[in-house]
Design a protein around this motif. Structure first.
Motif, PDB file in Angstrom:
ATOM      1  N   VAL A  50      11.853 -10.308   2.402  1.00  0.00           N
ATOM      2  CA  VAL A  50      12.996  -9.868   1.606  1.00  0.00           C
ATOM      3  C   VAL A  50      12.479  -8.880   0.570  1.00  0.00           C
ATOM      4  O   VAL A  50      11.268  -8.765   0.359  1.00  0.00           O
ATOM      5  N   THR A  51      13.395  -8.181  -0.071  1.00  0.00           N
ATOM      6  CA  THR A  51      12.955  -7.125  -0.986  1.00  0.00           C
ATOM      7  C   THR A  51      13.759  -7.097  -2.278  1.00  0.00           C
ATOM      8  O   THR A  51      14.895  -7.568  -2.343  1.00  0.00           O
ATOM      9  N   LEU A  52      13.134  -6.506  -3.285  1.00  0.00           N
ATOM     10  CA  LEU A  52      13.804  -6.130  -4.527  1.00  0.00           C
ATOM     11  C   LEU A  52      13.705  -4.614  -4.631  1.00  0.00           C
ATOM     12  O   LEU A  52      12.671  -4.026  -4.307  1.00  0.00           O
ATOM     13  N   LYS A  73       5.470  -1.299 -10.637  1.00  0.00           N
ATOM     14  CA  LYS A  73       5.783  -2.008 -11.888  1.00  0.00           C
ATOM     15  C   LYS A  73       7.049  -1.453 -12.528  1.00  0.00           C
ATOM     16  O   LYS A  73       7.909  -2.212 -13.001  1.00  0.00           O
ATOM     17  N   ARG A  74       7.167  -0.143 -12.532  1.00  0.00           N
ATOM     18  CA  ARG A  74       8.364   0.469 -13.113  1.00  0.00           C
ATOM     19  C   ARG A  74       9.599   0.128 -12.285  1.00  0.00           C
ATOM     20  O   ARG A  74      10.707   0.014 -12.822  1.00  0.00           O
ATOM     21  N   LEU A  75       9.419  -0.032 -10.988  1.00  0.00           N
ATOM     22  CA  LEU A  75      10.525  -0.442 -10.133  1.00  0.00           C
ATOM     23  C   LEU A  75      11.014  -1.836 -10.522  1.00  0.00           C
ATOM     24  O   LEU A  75      12.228  -2.073 -10.637  1.00  0.00           O
ATOM     25  N   GLY A 104     -13.454   1.054  -0.966  1.00  0.00           N
ATOM     26  CA  GLY A 104     -13.008  -0.330  -1.085  1.00  0.00           C
ATOM     27  C   GLY A 104     -12.431  -0.614  -2.460  1.00  0.00           C
ATOM     28  O   GLY A 104     -11.435  -1.343  -2.588  1.00  0.00           O
ATOM     29  N   VAL A 105     -13.032  -0.022  -3.486  1.00  0.00           N
ATOM     30  CA  VAL A 105     -12.549  -0.231  -4.861  1.00  0.00           C
ATOM     31  C   VAL A 105     -11.148   0.336  -5.026  1.00  0.00           C
ATOM     32  O   VAL A 105     -10.262  -0.298  -5.623  1.00  0.00           O
ATOM     33  N   ASP A 106     -10.914   1.548  -4.480  1.00  0.00           N
ATOM     34  CA  ASP A 106      -9.593   2.166  -4.621  1.00  0.00           C
ATOM     35  C   ASP A 106      -8.534   1.430  -3.810  1.00  0.00           C
ATOM     36  O   ASP A 106      -7.369   1.356  -4.219  1.00  0.00           O
ATOM     37  N   ILE A 107      -8.922   0.888  -2.660  1.00  0.00           N
ATOM     38  CA  ILE A 107      -7.965   0.107  -1.868  1.00  0.00           C
ATOM     39  C   ILE A 107      -7.520  -1.112  -2.659  1.00  0.00           C
ATOM     40  O   ILE A 107      -6.325  -1.424  -2.733  1.00  0.00           O
ATOM     41  N   GLU A 108      -8.469  -1.790  -3.287  1.00  0.00           N
ATOM     42  CA  GLU A 108      -8.116  -2.966  -4.093  1.00  0.00           C
ATOM     43  C   GLU A 108      -7.321  -2.559  -5.329  1.00  0.00           C
ATOM     44  O   GLU A 108      -6.497  -3.333  -5.831  1.00  0.00           O
ATOM     45  N   SER A 109      -7.541  -1.336  -5.821  1.00  0.00           N
ATOM     46  CA  SER A 109      -6.825  -0.864  -7.003  1.00  0.00           C
ATOM     47  C   SER A 109      -5.340  -0.658  -6.741  1.00  0.00           C
ATOM     48  O   SER A 109      -4.544  -0.581  -7.685  1.00  0.00           O
ATOM     49  N   ILE A 110      -4.960  -0.541  -5.469  1.00  0.00           N
ATOM     50  CA  ILE A 110      -3.540  -0.426  -5.127  1.00  0.00           C
ATOM     51  C   ILE A 110      -2.785  -1.642  -5.641  1.00  0.00           C
ATOM     52  O   ILE A 110      -1.632  -1.549  -6.071  1.00  0.00           O
ATOM     53  N   ASP A 111      -3.434  -2.814  -5.569  1.00  0.00           N
ATOM     54  CA  ASP A 111      -2.923  -4.052  -6.179  1.00  0.00           C
ATOM     55  C   ASP A 111      -1.531  -4.429  -5.669  1.00  0.00           C
ATOM     56  O   ASP A 111      -0.680  -4.876  -6.438  1.00  0.00           O
ATOM     57  N   TYR A 112      -1.321  -4.249  -4.378  1.00  0.00           N
ATOM     58  CA  TYR A 112      -0.026  -4.593  -3.777  1.00  0.00           C
ATOM     59  C   TYR A 112      -0.311  -5.038  -2.346  1.00  0.00           C
ATOM     60  O   TYR A 112      -0.625  -4.220  -1.478  1.00  0.00           O
ATOM     61  N   ALA A 113      -0.211  -6.343  -2.112  1.00  0.00           N
ATOM     62  CA  ALA A 113      -0.682  -6.951  -0.866  1.00  0.00           C
ATOM     63  C   ALA A 113      -0.103  -6.334   0.407  1.00  0.00           C
ATOM     64  O   ALA A 113      -0.849  -6.108   1.371  1.00  0.00           O
ATOM     65  N   PRO A 114       1.209  -6.043   0.494  1.00  0.00           N
ATOM     66  CA  PRO A 114       1.729  -5.477   1.748  1.00  0.00           C
ATOM     67  C   PRO A 114       1.041  -4.180   2.163  1.00  0.00           C
ATOM     68  O   PRO A 114       0.822  -3.936   3.348  1.00  0.00           O
ATOM     69  N   VAL A 115       0.701  -3.334   1.180  1.00  0.00           N
ATOM     70  CA  VAL A 115       0.059  -2.060   1.515  1.00  0.00           C
ATOM     71  C   VAL A 115      -1.434  -2.243   1.777  1.00  0.00           C
ATOM     72  O   VAL A 115      -1.976  -1.686   2.740  1.00  0.00           O
ATOM     73  N   ASP A 169      10.205   6.946  -9.501  1.00  0.00           N
ATOM     74  CA  ASP A 169      11.645   6.684  -9.438  1.00  0.00           C
ATOM     75  C   ASP A 169      12.227   6.929  -8.046  1.00  0.00           C
ATOM     76  O   ASP A 169      13.366   7.382  -7.894  1.00  0.00           O
ATOM     77  N   ASN A 170      11.447   6.626  -7.026  1.00  0.00           N
ATOM     78  CA  ASN A 170      11.900   6.771  -5.637  1.00  0.00           C
ATOM     79  C   ASN A 170      13.100   5.840  -5.401  1.00  0.00           C
ATOM     80  O   ASN A 170      12.966   4.623  -5.484  1.00  0.00           O
ATOM     81  N   PRO A 171      14.282   6.374  -5.083  1.00  0.00           N
ATOM     82  CA  PRO A 171      15.464   5.509  -4.912  1.00  0.00           C
ATOM     83  C   PRO A 171      15.386   4.606  -3.700  1.00  0.00           C
ATOM     84  O   PRO A 171      16.189   3.667  -3.574  1.00  0.00           O
ATOM     85  N   HIS A 172      14.436   4.877  -2.806  1.00  0.00           N
ATOM     86  CA  HIS A 172      14.306   4.074  -1.590  1.00  0.00           C
ATOM     87  C   HIS A 172      13.121   3.107  -1.650  1.00  0.00           C
ATOM     88  O   HIS A 172      12.815   2.440  -0.663  1.00  0.00           O
ATOM     89  N   ASP A 173      12.482   3.037  -2.807  1.00  0.00           N
ATOM     90  CA  ASP A 173      11.322   2.160  -2.927  1.00  0.00           C
ATOM     91  C   ASP A 173      11.758   0.717  -3.135  1.00  0.00           C
ATOM     92  O   ASP A 173      12.804   0.440  -3.729  1.00  0.00           O
ATOM     93  N   ARG A 174      10.933  -0.194  -2.648  1.00  0.00           N
ATOM     94  CA  ARG A 174      11.235  -1.619  -2.740  1.00  0.00           C
ATOM     95  C   ARG A 174       9.957  -2.410  -2.979  1.00  0.00           C
ATOM     96  O   ARG A 174       8.869  -1.951  -2.648  1.00  0.00           O
ATOM     97  N   ILE A 175      10.130  -3.611  -3.500  1.00  0.00           N
ATOM     98  CA  ILE A 175       9.051  -4.586  -3.599  1.00  0.00           C
ATOM     99  C   ILE A 175       9.275  -5.588  -2.468  1.00  0.00           C
ATOM    100  O   ILE A 175      10.348  -6.180  -2.350  1.00  0.00           O
TER     101      ILE A 175
END
Length: 464
Positions: A341-343, A439-441, A139-150, A284-290
């Motif tokens: 929508v995405t960035l 974050k780097r994205l 549970g701690v590691d899941i929360e550590s992802i810190d990105y709601a969609p995932v 630096d995944n060119p297909h990654d999005r927020i």
């Protein structure tokens, strides 16, 4: 060539030993395995993979599988030739949502694992015993992802596994001869293992009509790791109606040097999907999005952060009727899935988001009447409403990027320091790596937007 994405394995030594038998099995079943192909374990950061131990020219075949070797889901249309227990598998699989396609084929994998003398046992016996996919995180590691969609998807999958295992418990009343798992109880852990094995290894093969076939497990081929610049690809034999010809083969795309890892492109996948289905992420995944949910109030906050006044236009949270009409055409005026929508990605900003901000920053509908909706969703001078409008759009997008970045609980520096800790658990490391890539994205998108803004101002200054 470096391996850009590799799945983690458990029991590495035994897996390498089993792979030798797997190569022999493929050959015994009429397949081909290049003599210079070796299985290696390159440590926890790269897991298992296939490596060339000799130079190999472009266009060479590395692996060939006859059609009997790939393991697909049973076809319910061939019910007459299916064993009764396989028919039960098909019926159960129909209860699984399409988005969890890996669970459908996972049921077939569990079915074969439970059968005595299964044709695919040499393959199944060498599959990893565990995976580092998020459904197995603490549970701690899941929360550590810190990105709601995932985190939402991880929790959704975990809930499904628990609920589905309860449904499968009802199969205990079936006679053993038609029980799909030979009378064995399948709990959520077994279901999770099967779903992870399939999601991280299965391929979807396009037929000669380019129609997407159901997913298949491809023994030995599925040990190729991922790269967006692969040195090999899968070819399908166009004469596959014959029973004894090759069905699929892995062919080199360029000359391989001794020691090269054999890589395939799993597809233009974001780090969200790579993490959820494979258990790794790519910097630096060119297909990654927020991923964001379009919201007028959020856009209004972004405008305020950018220091922009409304200049007579209504608040973004209460657009004018003519703006609402345009937003409806974009699918952004009503609640629902369409508001995502995405960035990021190759286009940097979701076209619908770009068009929406151009519409919201327009002081009247007259300049929009000369613009097609498709044009508003693209970058370029021809797509601008005006240079002033474009500057306000770019500044608002920068404000939006700042909001997104500040929603993370940790900084880039804190994540980098955490990753330098060699005692950090593997699942914790993957979670931190994932949020760091996000974050780097955002930083890359902001840098690109600022450059566009500077270029726009330079052009305007030139003509003033």
């Amino acid at each position: 060539m470096p391996v850009h994405g590799a799945r983690r394995w458990s029991s590495a030594a035994s897996a390498v030993a089993a792979s030798v038998d797997l190569r022999g099995w493929v050959k015994n079943q009429g397949g081909f395995v290049w003599s210079g192909l070796h299985v290696v374990h390159s440590g926890s950061s790269h897991g298992m993979g296939l490596v060339a131990t000799q130079d190999l020219p472009q266009g060479s075949t590395i692996i060939t599988l006859p059609r009997r070797i790939p393991m697909p889901m049973p076809d319910p249309e061939n019910a007459a030739v299916l064993a009764p227990s396989e028919g039960v598998i098909c019926e159960i699989a129909n209860r699984v949502p399409e988005e969890l396609w890996a669970m459908r084929l996972g049921l077939k994998l569990l079915y074969e694992r439970a059968q005595k003398g299964s044709y695919w046992w040499p393959y199944i016996s060498m599959l990893p015993h565990s995976f580092t996919l998020p459904i197995f995180f603490s549970g701690v590691d899941i929360e550590s992802i810190d990105y709601a969609p995932v985190t939402h998807q991880v929790k959704k999958r975990c809930r499904f596994l628990l609920q589905f295992s309860s449904e499968l418990a009802k199969l205990e009343s079936l006679p053993e001869e038609i029980h799909p798992f030979a009378g064995q109880f399948v709990d959520s852990g077994a279901l999770g293992w099967a779903m992870a094995a399939v999601s991280s290894r299965a391929f979807r093969i396009h037929g000669v009509t380019n129609k997407l076939c159901s997913a298949m497990m491809l023994p030995l081929i599925d040990m190729c790791n991922h790269s967006f610049q692969p040195n090999a690809h899968i070819e399908e034999d166009l004469s596959r109606d014959a029973q004894d010809v090759s069905f699929l083969k892995v062919v080199t795309k360029r000359n391989l040097e001794k020691g090269s890892a054999i890589t395939l492109n799993y597809g233009p996948l974001s780090n969200d999907l790579l993490l959820l289905d494979y258990g790794f992420v790519i910097p630096d995944n060119p297909h990654d999005r927020i991923e964001l949910r379009y919201d007028g109030s959020l856009m209004e906050n972004a405008r305020m952060i950018a220091g922009l006044s409304r200049t007579g236009s209504p608040p973004f949270s209460s657009p004018a009727s003519w703006q609402v009409d345009r937003l409806k055409q974009l699918g952004l005026a009503d609640s629902g899935e369409s508001q995502k929508v995405t960035l990021g990605g190759p286009e940097e900003v979701d076209g619908r988001l770009l068009a929406a901000l151009r519409i919201l920053h327009a002081e009247s509908q007259e300049p929009l009447e000369r613009r097609e909706l498709v044009s508003l969703q693209a970058w370029g001078v021809e797509s601008m409403v005006s240079s002033d409008n474009e500057e306000r759009v770019l500044r608002t997008l920068c404000g939006l990027g700042a909001i997104v970045f500040n929603q993370f609980k940790t900084t880039i520096e804190e994540d980098e320091a955490k990753l330098s800790d060699k005692s950090l658990a593997e699942t914790s490391r993957i979670a931190v790596q994932f949020r760091l890539t996000k974050k780097r994205l955002v930083v890359r998108v902001l840098e690109s937007l600022k450059k566009r803004l500077m270029d726009l101002r330079a052009v305007r200054a030139e003509f003033q």
